[in-house]
Design a protein around this motif. Sequence first.
Motif, PDB file in Angstrom:
ATOM      1  N   GLU A  58       0.844  -1.201   0.000  1.00  0.00           N
ATOM      2  CA  GLU A  58       0.000   0.000   0.000  1.00  0.00           C
ATOM      3  C   GLU A  58       0.876   1.246   0.000  1.00  0.00           C
ATOM      4  O   GLU A  58       0.598   2.220  -0.708  1.00  0.00           O
ATOM      5  N   ALA A  59       1.940   1.217   0.800  1.00  0.00           N
ATOM      6  CA  ALA A  59       2.867   2.348   0.819  1.00  0.00           C
ATOM      7  C   ALA A  59       3.509   2.542  -0.552  1.00  0.00           C
ATOM      8  O   ALA A  59       3.589   3.664  -1.077  1.00  0.00           O
ATOM      9  N   ALA A  60       3.951   1.450  -1.166  1.00  0.00           N
ATOM     10  CA  ALA A  60       4.583   1.539  -2.482  1.00  0.00           C
ATOM     11  C   ALA A  60       3.588   2.022  -3.534  1.00  0.00           C
ATOM     12  O   ALA A  60       3.955   2.752  -4.460  1.00  0.00           O
ATOM     13  N   SER A  61       2.322   1.643  -3.398  1.00  0.00           N
ATOM     14  CA  SER A  61       1.302   2.105  -4.350  1.00  0.00           C
ATOM     15  C   SER A  61       1.164   3.614  -4.301  1.00  0.00           C
ATOM     16  O   SER A  61       1.019   4.277  -5.337  1.00  0.00           O
ATOM     17  N   GLY A  62       1.216   4.174  -3.085  1.00  0.00           N
ATOM     18  CA  GLY A  62       1.138   5.627  -2.965  1.00  0.00           C
ATOM     19  C   GLY A  62       2.311   6.304  -3.639  1.00  0.00           C
ATOM     20  O   GLY A  62       2.147   7.307  -4.353  1.00  0.00           O
ATOM     21  N   LEU A  77       7.434  -8.852  -8.190  1.00  0.00           N
ATOM     22  CA  LEU A  77       6.620  -8.678  -9.394  1.00  0.00           C
ATOM     23  C   LEU A  77       7.482  -8.802 -10.647  1.00  0.00           C
ATOM     24  O   LEU A  77       7.494  -7.936 -11.509  1.00  0.00           O
ATOM     25  N   GLU A  78       8.191  -9.925 -10.753  1.00  0.00           N
ATOM     26  CA  GLU A  78       9.113 -10.103 -11.879  1.00  0.00           C
ATOM     27  C   GLU A  78       8.390 -10.061 -13.218  1.00  0.00           C
ATOM     28  O   GLU A  78       8.886  -9.472 -14.189  1.00  0.00           O
ATOM     29  N   GLU A  79       7.207 -10.670 -13.289  1.00  0.00           N
ATOM     30  CA  GLU A  79       6.508 -10.719 -14.575  1.00  0.00           C
ATOM     31  C   GLU A  79       6.014  -9.344 -15.008  1.00  0.00           C
ATOM     32  O   GLU A  79       5.999  -9.021 -16.199  1.00  0.00           O
ATOM     33  N   LEU A 108      -2.715  -2.668 -10.402  1.00  0.00           N
ATOM     34  CA  LEU A 108      -2.430  -1.238 -10.277  1.00  0.00           C
ATOM     35  C   LEU A 108      -1.020  -0.934 -10.757  1.00  0.00           C
ATOM     36  O   LEU A 108      -0.813  -0.007 -11.555  1.00  0.00           O
ATOM     37  N   PHE A 109      -0.044  -1.710 -10.294  1.00  0.00           N
ATOM     38  CA  PHE A 109       1.340  -1.475 -10.707  1.00  0.00           C
ATOM     39  C   PHE A 109       1.506  -1.692 -12.203  1.00  0.00           C
ATOM     40  O   PHE A 109       2.183  -0.914 -12.880  1.00  0.00           O
ATOM     41  N   GLU A 110       0.885  -2.705 -12.738  1.00  0.00           N
ATOM     42  CA  GLU A 110       0.993  -2.979 -14.167  1.00  0.00           C
ATOM     43  C   GLU A 110       0.428  -1.820 -14.978  1.00  0.00           C
ATOM     44  O   GLU A 110       1.034  -1.381 -15.963  1.00  0.00           O
ATOM     45  N   ARG A 111      -0.722  -1.310 -14.552  1.00  0.00           N
ATOM     46  CA  ARG A 111      -1.342  -0.191 -15.276  1.00  0.00           C
ATOM     47  C   ARG A 111      -0.471   1.058 -15.196  1.00  0.00           C
ATOM     48  O   ARG A 111      -0.239   1.740 -16.207  1.00  0.00           O
ATOM     49  N   LEU A 112       0.026   1.382 -14.000  1.00  0.00           N
ATOM     50  CA  LEU A 112       0.847   2.583 -13.839  1.00  0.00           C
ATOM     51  C   LEU A 112       2.137   2.476 -14.649  1.00  0.00           C
ATOM     52  O   LEU A 112       2.541   3.421 -15.327  1.00  0.00           O
ATOM     53  N   PHE A 113       2.795   1.343 -14.584  1.00  0.00           N
ATOM     54  CA  PHE A 113       4.071   1.179 -15.285  1.00  0.00           C
ATOM     55  C   PHE A 113       3.911   1.237 -16.805  1.00  0.00           C
ATOM     56  O   PHE A 113       4.732   1.826 -17.501  1.00  0.00           O
ATOM     57  N   LEU A 114       2.856   0.613 -17.314  1.00  0.00           N
ATOM     58  CA  LEU A 114       2.687   0.541 -18.763  1.00  0.00           C
ATOM     59  C   LEU A 114       2.211   1.860 -19.364  1.00  0.00           C
ATOM     60  O   LEU A 114       2.357   2.090 -20.562  1.00  0.00           O
ATOM     61  N   HIS A 115       1.626   2.726 -18.537  1.00  0.00           N
ATOM     62  CA  HIS A 115       1.120   4.011 -19.038  1.00  0.00           C
ATOM     63  C   HIS A 115       1.750   5.171 -18.269  1.00  0.00           C
ATOM     64  O   HIS A 115       1.107   6.185 -18.022  1.00  0.00           O
ATOM     65  N   TRP A 116       3.003   5.023 -17.904  1.00  0.00           N
ATOM     66  CA  TRP A 116       3.724   5.988 -17.062  1.00  0.00           C
ATOM     67  C   TRP A 116       3.827   7.346 -17.741  1.00  0.00           C
ATOM     68  O   TRP A 116       4.249   7.461 -18.881  1.00  0.00           O
ATOM     69  N   ARG A 117       3.425   8.396 -17.000  1.00  0.00           N
ATOM     70  CA  ARG A 117       3.481   9.755 -17.536  1.00  0.00           C
ATOM     71  C   ARG A 117       4.670  10.546 -17.008  1.00  0.00           C
ATOM     72  O   ARG A 117       5.027  11.586 -17.564  1.00  0.00           O
ATOM     73  N   GLY A 118       5.252  10.085 -15.915  1.00  0.00           N
ATOM     74  CA  GLY A 118       6.336  10.833 -15.284  1.00  0.00           C
ATOM     75  C   GLY A 118       7.674  10.553 -15.915  1.00  0.00           C
ATOM     76  O   GLY A 118       7.793   9.942 -16.979  1.00  0.00           O
TER      77      GLY A 118
END
Length: 347
Positions: free
Chosen positions: A81-85, A156-158, A129-139
């Motif tokens: 949860e912390a990492a998600s933030g 989350l190796e995959e 959530l991580f997959e979506r953020l990483f694949l569509h990263w805006r930063g």
Amino acid sequence: MTPRWRDLVGYYTRFGDVRERAFREVMERHGEAATPFFENVARQAAEAPEAAIAVMERAWKSKGGESDPVAHAIRAMDPWEAASGLAEFLEGGSAEPARAKAAVALIDAEGALARAARGRAVSDDTRRLFERLFLHWRGSDRGLLPFVEWAEAAGLEEVGAAVREKRHLALRKITTFTDTTPWHELPRTFMTRNTFDKLKREAEALDAALRGEIPQAIQKARELGDLRENAEYESAKLKQRNAGARIRQLVEKMTDVSFIEDVPFVTDTVGLGTEVEVKVEGDGMRRLWILGEGDDHLGGEVVSYKAPLGRTLVGKKRGDRVSLPGDGGERPAVIEAVRHRLPEPAA
């Protein structure tokens, strides 16, 4: 449990005693519910980054052991949860350099937060959530690449492999010009890490001046008397406005950045990070270095990929005939050689 503003305000300070008092008040007010409270603060990193980062630093960057009740309460939260933030904060692409640097420091692949995450199962929702953020990263890639490494180290190796594959294919598509969008029209800005670090150092120096030197000058000028005819006061206020405007400009320049060092080189093809020799009709040989925005400080031969000359050359191959734009009109030329060239890392 949504944190209230008065519960967070104590974290927005550089003064350790004030921040420590805020932590103690949360523990006294919430008791056994302090852990879910801190977890909610961490999840709101995109809205209140300083508070969230302060909470996470207390748990995963401080030297406090089990005898530290605050750190113990925070470490009891779900580290995912912390990492998600942090991911949502960095992905937004608008982080100030100092805050982004603090967030990236927390996602060290060998750090305490990664170790805590490795020992905790990740939910399917968090994985998505991580997959979506990483694949569509805006930063900036300065946030994405360390986070991908952190996620892989945490389990989350995959997801990391999928992101790396997509980015590799995207870079290949850009470099070989099979995409319909020309390089200079892409929404992201390409520059070298050398230039990014240069901009970052300037932003940090200006931020330090806005926190210390400039307010002190303003206060000293106030003490001189009538502000209406106080040249020192007007000078200090002007310096404050200029520094603030420059920081905003630097933050904009460092948003949505990709690094030229990450772009693969295609043999005999002009692209980012290539040195090109062209034989200009009636003018002999010219050597040009194709780099990014703001990289001109690296040498007189540097040409931005967004400049007319850069746009003419990028994508061409050794042996191609081109017309080089210039002040005296276009000049016929032939590309004689293309070599991969990147700047030396800054000392």
